[in-house]
Enzyme design. Structure first.
Site, mmCIF file in Angstrom:
data_model
loop_
_atom_site.group_PDB
_atom_site.id
_atom_site.type_symbol
_atom_site.label_atom_id
_atom_site.label_comp_id
_atom_site.label_asym_id
_atom_site.label_seq_id
_atom_site.Cartn_x
_atom_site.Cartn_y
_atom_site.Cartn_z
ATOM 1 C CD GLN A 75 42.893 35.153 44.765
ATOM 2 O OE1 GLN A 75 43.996 34.609 44.775
ATOM 3 N NE2 GLN A 75 41.775 34.481 44.981
ATOM 4 C CB SER A 76 47.126 39.162 49.841
ATOM 5 O OG SER A 76 48.423 39.461 50.311
#
Ligand SMILES: *Cc1c(COP(=O)(O)O)cnc(C)c1O
Length: 332
Positions: A75-76
Site C-alpha cells: 500500500q505504498s
C-alpha cells in the site's frame, strides 16, 4: 543554505497550511497542538513524498530519463506519488512491490494499489519481503536499457540526501510560517520510516540553528539503528544543501515504542488516534504511518513529555488512501 541553487520541480501551489487544532488540544488537556498539513501537498492525494519528488524528478529530467523505477510496500504512498509525478512529467513508471507482510499482496486491493492501476503504471512486480530491492531495481533498469529506454531509479521512500532536501525546505517553510503567525514552536513530532522526512527536518531545523527539538516516531525500525540512520542521512543532506555543520548525534531522537507488532500491522493506539483526529478535527490519518505517529504524540502527551502551556507541531505526512484498503479494522 540556499536551496535555490538546486534544481527543483514544483508540484504544490504555495505552502501547506500550518493550523491550530483547538478541539484536539482541549480533548487531550494541553499542550496546544498544531498541525503541518503535508497531507495537502500536490500530486495525487498529497503526502510527504511529493516534497522529495520535487528534487528527485528534477534530477531524473536533467539526466534525460524516460522511465522511472521505484519500490515500496503493497500500500505504498511513495509508489502512488512517484507514479503520479511521472505521469505529470510525461514519463513511464515501473513499480517493484515488496510484500513485507507475507500474504498481504492482493492484485485486487483498493487504496493505493487501486491507484497504481488507475494512474497507469507500466508494470507492477510483487516480490517477497526481504528481497534485495536495489539489486532488483538495477535489473529492471537494465531491462529498460535493453528496450532502448532511459531508466532512473528512485530509492525506496525517495529517501536519499537529494529527496530529503524536500524536508529541509519544509523545515524552512515551518520556520517562516510560525514566525509570521507569532507562534514559538516548542517541539515537533513526525513519522520516521525510510527516514527522508525525519532527516530532512533535522537538517533543516539544525541548519537554521532554530533550536527546535524534533522527535521521530518509528513505524518500523528499532530505536538505535533508526537514530543512526537518521543522523547519517541528515548529515549528508545538510552537506548537499551547502552547510558545513556537524549535527550532534543526540539530536537524532527516535521513539520505537509505538510500532506494535510490526510495520503496517494495526495497534489499538493507532485506531484510537485515527478516530480521535477524525472526530475532533475532521482530519484523516492513515493506519501505517500517521496513525502510529499520532499514537506516539498522544502517548508522549499522556506521559507528560510536554509542558501544558507549550506548542507542539505534528507533521501530517499524508497517506489517507491506505485507509480504504483497511476496511473495518475497528475504525468505523
Ligand atoms: C513514507 C511515509 C512516511 C514516512 O516517511 P519517511 O520519509 O519514509 O520516513 C510517513 N507518512 C506517510 C503517509 C508516508 O507515506
Amino acid at each position: 543554505m540556499n536551496l535555490a541553487k538546486i534544481a527543483r520541480r514544483r508540484y504544490t501551489v504555495g505552502a501547506t497550511p500550518l493550523e491550530f487544532l483547538p478541539n484536539l488540544s482541549r480533548e487531550l488537556g494541553g499542550p496546544r497542538i498544531h498541525i503541518k498539513r503535508d497531507d495537502l501537498l500536490g500530486l495525487t492525494s498529497g503526502g510527504n513524498k511529493t516534497r522529495k519528488l520535487e528534487f528527485l524528478m528534477a534530477d531524473a529530467l536533467a539526466r534525460g530519463a524516460d522511465t522511472i523505477i521505484t519500490t515500496g510496500a503493497v500500500q505504498s504512498n511513495h509508489c502512488r506519488l512517484t507514479l503520479s509525478a511521472a505521469v505529470k512529467e510525461g514519463l513511464k513508471c515501473r513499480l517493484l512491490i515488496e510484500e513485507r507482510v507475507e500474504g498481504s499482496y492482493n492484485e485486487e486491493a483498493s487504496g493505493n494499489n487501486f491507484l497504481f492501476r488507475l494512474l497507469g503504471a507500466e508494470s507492477i512486480t510483487p516480490v517477497p519481503g526481504g528481497t534485495d530491492l536495489m539489486t532488483r531495481m538495477e535489473t529492471m533498469a537494465q531491462e529498460v536499457i535493453a528496450e532502448g529506454g532511459r531508466p532512473y531509479i528512485v530509492p525506496g521512500g525517495g529517501s536519499n540526501a537529494l529527496g530529503a532536501l524536500g524536508y529541509v525546505a519544509c523545515a524552512e517553510e515551518i520556520l517562516t510560517q510560525s514566525f509570521d503567525a507569532g507562534l514559538d514552536i516548542d517541539h515537533v513530532v513526525c513519522a520516521s520510516g525510510s527516514g527522508g522526512t525525519h532527516a530532512g527536518l533535522l537538517a533543516g531545523f539544525y541548519g537554521n540553528q532554530s533550536g527546535i527539538p524534533l522527535t521521530g516516531i518509528s513505524v518500523r525500525g528499532a530505536k538505535g539503528p533508526q537514530e543512526a540512520k537518521i543522523h547519517g542521512l541528515a548529515q549528508q543532506t545538510l552537506a548537499l544543501a551547502g552547510a558545513q555543520l556537524q549535527i550532534p548525534v543526540e539530536l537524532s531522537v527516535v521513539r520505537d515504542d509505538f510500532v506494535g507488532p510490526g510495520y503496517s500491522l494495526p495497534t489499538k493506539e493507532m485506531t484510537e488516534a485515527i478516530k480521535l483526529f477524525a472526530r475532533t478535527e475532521g482530519i484523516l490519518l492513515d493506519p501505517v504511518y500517521t496513525g502510529k505517529t499520532a499514537a506516539g504524540l498522544v502517548g508522549m502527551i499522556q506521559e507528560g513529555s510536554f509542558e501544558k502551556d507549550s506548542d507542539v507541531l505534528f507533521v501530517h505526512t499524508g497517506g489517507s488512501p491506505a485507509l480504504y484498503a483497511y476496511p473495518n479494522e475497528s475504525l468505523g
